[in-house]
Scaffold this motif. Structure first.
Motif, short mmCIF file in Angstrom:
data_model
loop_
_atom_site.label_atom_id
_atom_site.label_comp_id
_atom_site.label_asym_id
_atom_site.label_seq_id
_atom_site.Cartn_x
_atom_site.Cartn_y
_atom_site.Cartn_z
N HIS A 168 -11.51 3.89 -11.01
CA HIS A 168 -10.28 3.55 -10.29
C HIS A 168 -10.66 2.71 -9.08
CE1 HIS A 168 -6.59 4.00 -7.96
NE2 HIS A 168 -6.00 4.56 -9.00
N PRO A 169 -9.92 1.64 -8.78
CA PRO A 169 -10.30 0.78 -7.65
C PRO A 169 -10.48 1.52 -6.33
CG PRO A 169 -8.66 -0.34 -9.00
CD PRO A 169 -8.80 1.06 -9.56
N VAL A 170 -9.71 2.59 -6.09
CA VAL A 170 -9.88 3.34 -4.84
C VAL A 170 -11.28 3.96 -4.77
CG1 VAL A 170 -9.12 5.40 -3.57
CG2 VAL A 170 -7.42 3.80 -4.47
N ALA A 227 -6.31 14.40 -1.05
CA ALA A 227 -5.74 13.06 -0.93
C ALA A 227 -5.15 12.56 -2.24
CB ALA A 227 -6.80 12.08 -0.42
N GLY A 228 -5.82 12.86 -3.36
CA GLY A 228 -5.33 12.37 -4.65
C GLY A 228 -3.96 12.92 -5.00
N MET A 229 -3.59 14.07 -4.45
CA MET A 229 -2.30 14.69 -4.73
C MET A 229 -1.16 14.01 -3.98
SD MET A 229 -3.27 17.05 -6.78
CE MET A 229 -4.63 18.15 -7.20
N ALA A 230 -1.49 13.16 -3.01
CA ALA A 230 -0.45 12.55 -2.19
C ALA A 230 -0.24 11.07 -2.51
CB ALA A 230 -0.81 12.71 -0.71
N ILE A 231 -0.89 10.56 -3.56
CA ILE A 231 -0.65 9.19 -4.00
C ILE A 231 0.70 9.13 -4.72
CG2 ILE A 231 -1.41 7.35 -5.56
CD1 ILE A 231 -4.28 8.19 -4.96
N VAL A 232 1.60 8.30 -4.21
CA VAL A 232 2.95 8.22 -4.79
C VAL A 232 3.19 6.90 -5.51
CG1 VAL A 232 3.96 9.85 -3.15
CG2 VAL A 232 3.85 7.41 -2.54
N ASP A 233 2.33 5.91 -5.29
CA ASP A 233 2.44 4.63 -5.99
C ASP A 233 1.02 4.18 -6.32
OD1 ASP A 233 2.73 1.98 -6.84
OD2 ASP A 233 4.33 1.53 -5.43
N ASP A 234 0.59 4.51 -7.53
CA ASP A 234 -0.79 4.23 -7.92
C ASP A 234 -1.09 2.74 -7.91
OD1 ASP A 234 -3.38 5.26 -9.18
OD2 ASP A 234 -2.72 3.80 -10.67
N GLU A 235 -0.14 1.92 -8.36
CA GLU A 235 -0.38 0.49 -8.42
C GLU A 235 -0.58 -0.11 -7.03
OE1 GLU A 235 -1.33 -3.00 -10.07
OE2 GLU A 235 -1.01 -1.11 -11.14
N CYS A 270 -1.86 1.42 -4.46
CA CYS A 270 -3.19 1.82 -4.02
C CYS A 270 -4.27 1.02 -4.74
CB CYS A 270 -3.40 3.31 -4.23
SG CYS A 270 -2.34 4.34 -3.17
N ARG A 271 -4.05 0.73 -6.03
CA ARG A 271 -5.02 -0.08 -6.77
C ARG A 271 -5.15 -1.47 -6.14
NH1 ARG A 271 -6.58 1.29 -12.06
NH2 ARG A 271 -5.80 3.34 -12.73
N GLU A 272 -4.02 -2.10 -5.84
CA GLU A 272 -4.05 -3.45 -5.27
C GLU A 272 -4.70 -3.45 -3.89
OE1 GLU A 272 -3.03 -6.43 -6.93
OE2 GLU A 272 -3.35 -4.89 -8.46
N ALA A 273 -4.38 -2.44 -3.08
CA ALA A 273 -4.96 -2.35 -1.74
C ALA A 273 -6.47 -2.14 -1.83
CB ALA A 273 -4.31 -1.20 -0.97
N ALA A 274 -6.91 -1.33 -2.78
CA ALA A 274 -8.34 -1.07 -2.93
C ALA A 274 -9.09 -2.32 -3.41
CB ALA A 274 -8.56 0.09 -3.90
N LYS A 275 -8.48 -3.07 -4.31
CA LYS A 275 -9.11 -4.32 -4.76
C LYS A 275 -9.32 -5.27 -3.59
CE LYS A 275 -7.17 -4.12 -9.46
NZ LYS A 275 -6.17 -4.72 -10.39
N MET A 276 -8.29 -5.35 -2.71
CA MET A 276 -8.42 -6.23 -1.55
C MET A 276 -9.53 -5.74 -0.63
SD MET A 276 -7.24 -8.99 -0.23
CE MET A 276 -8.58 -9.54 0.81
#
Length: 493
Positions: free
Chosen positions: A217-219, A285-293, A295-301
């Motif tokens: 996962h990008p995160v 922290a993983g339980m509080a992710i509400v928009d996976d996409e 978070c993926r985009e932010a992690a890629k950046m």
């Protein structure tokens, strides 16, 4: 900006889970805090919505139950090791942390100086702590550590360490940086508590990697990017998989040391409460992710940012090309390249068109603004002004700071301060804007809009000066630079 993380949910879940873990051990828990206890800007970048001070805010909800121990390695004191993000030595950071904890109402038990062997600087630091009325304790190197568990968990090992008296149910063990001896401090305390007949346990609080996200996962990949200098690597936790048939993610050092840690806990407690490194953790922290996409985009950046940071560091020092290569591999893993941010292409196009350094920034609404080098303003200053105009809804062509304000500052720099570059740095530009705001309502509108740039991404066609870089970071703007200097020289300030 798109939010991917529910911070309030995280705070509630995290506090509840830690209270459950305290109860599991009869009302006393030593909690090793990995990473940053506050100012966790990496987490806020890869989990948009995560507040940088979330972890300390969570502890504030439990403040009556919390006591804090700070660990510092005597060898780090001896070598005057510096925190790269703050530019201060580890021993100075201990004092900074103590001030912060005291101002927030937390009880502090004292400072543990680990791996103490009468190092002169460590002795001097202990005397300094004593003069300030701060309790300090000495922990010593143990022959055969960490594999000779029989010696370690005995009067010849942990038994030689000075015991820190604590009175609260939750004892948080933190440190200025990695390698400070947090885990050893926790286990030493555990040993002494059980020698005294006190029930107590140990747990670990690491935000990354997030155990219930996929390995690639990008995160989680962004965590590898952030620790490329430590050679950390995410891995599937084989102990958890064997014990429970569940796939979880941990990182290599915790997996490698777990059999030893488990053996130590068995010797201290009689039996280990944990079957895997994942068991030891309390991170929710993983339980509080509400928009996976999101978070993926932010992690890629974030991975791209880490790449440019490493490339610039290599350009400055000539060292660690392997970090750059590793980060290229991580970018490939998540399917991005150096042009992931639209700010890069915009900045390079502007630089090519003007023949001078340029910058670009992605605003919160997705628009990209640029800034060019002029006779009076550098690229960072020009971009800052255009970005402020963009978020404030002011026409980019409007001159907000008059030449009558800028020119005397330029003249002061060259004629009095003997600077070679008359152009205003971004901090000087912001001060000039602030002066203008006293009489110009549009200038005040721009000053008031500065906080809207927090979290925006900027890119520059050349390496920024330390002055401009510091100002942008203070405003909370994420910056990347092309790894090249404006001028072909051997020495660069």
């Amino acid at each position: 900006m798109r939010i991917g993380f529910d911070n309030d949910k995280y705070l509630a879940l995290q506090a509840e889970h830690i209270r459950e873990r305290i109860g599991q051990f009869g009302g006393k828990l030593y909690l090793e805090f990995g990473g940053k206890l506050f100012d966790d800007y990496h987490a806020s970048r890869v989990l948009p919505g995560f507040q940088p001070d979330s972890k300390i805010r969570m502890l504030q909800q439990m403040a009556e139950d919390v006591e804090i121990i700070i660990a510092i390695n005597a060898n780090d004191i001896e070598k005057n090791k510096v925190r790269g993000d703050l530019g201060i030595t580890y021993d100075e950071d201990v004092l900074r942390l103590l001030d912060i904890f005291r101002s927030m109402g937390f009880a502090t038990a004292g400072v543990v100086i680990t791996r103490f062997e009468n190092q002169p600087n460590a002795l001097a630091f202990r005397h300094r702590l004593d003069s300030l009325g701060i309790k300090s304790y000495l922990h010593y190197p143990i022959a055969g550590y960490p594999y000779d568990t029989a010696r370690i968990v005995s009067s010849e090992g942990y038994g030689k360490n000075e015991f820190v008296e604590t009175t609260h149910p939750l004892v948080v063990v933190t440190a200025p940086g990695p390698g400070s001896g947090k885990m050893a401090t926790c286990l030493s305390q555990l040993y002494h508590e059980h020698e005294r007949g006190v029930e107590a346990g140990y747990a670990k609080y690491e935000t990354f990697p997030i155990w219930n996200l996929p390995l690639k996962h990008p995160v989680n990949v962004a965590y590898e990017a952030a620790t490329v200098d430590l050679d950390d690597a995410n891995t599937i936790d084989p102990f958890h998989l064997e014990a429970y048939g569940e796939t979880t993610v941990n990182y290599n050092r915790d997996v490698e040391i777990f059999p030893v840690l488990k053996a130590m806990m068995e010797r201290i407690l009689g039996t280990s409460p944990y079957q895997s490194p994942t068991d030891m953790g309390v991170n929710m922290a993983g339980m509080a992710i509400v928009d996976d996409e999101a978070c993926r985009e932010a992690a890629k950046m974030e991975i791209v940012r880490r790449y440019f940071q490493a490339a610039v560091d290599e350009r400055r020092t000539g060292l660690h090309h392997e970090y750059v290569e590793h980060l290229e591999l991580l970018m490939n893993q998540v399917g991005v390249d150096t042009n992931f941010s639209p700010a890069r292409s915009a900045a390079l196009l502007k630089a090519e068109a003007t023949g001078a350094p340029a910058g670009a920034m992605v605003l919160p609404d997705g628009r990209v603004v640029t800034g060019k080098t002029s006779d009076l303003l550098g690229a960072a200053s020009s971009l800052l002004m255009n970005a402020l105009k963009g978020v404030a809804g002011v026409d980019e062509d409007l001159f907000v700071i008059s030449d009558e304000v800028i020119e005397p500052i330029c003249d002061l720099k060259t004629s009095t301060l003997h600077a070679k570059n008359p152009r205003l740095h971004s901090d000087e530009t912001l001060l000039a804007l602030s002066v203008s705001s006293a009489t110009d309502p549009i200038a005040k509108q721009l000053v008031d809009a500065a906080d809207q740039l927090r979290g925006c991404d900027a890119f520059f066609s050349v390496i920024l000066s330390p002055t401009d870089e510091k100002l942008y970071r203070t405003l909370g703007i994420n910056i990347c630079c092309e790894p090249k200097y404006e001028q072909r020289r051997y020495f660069h300030k």
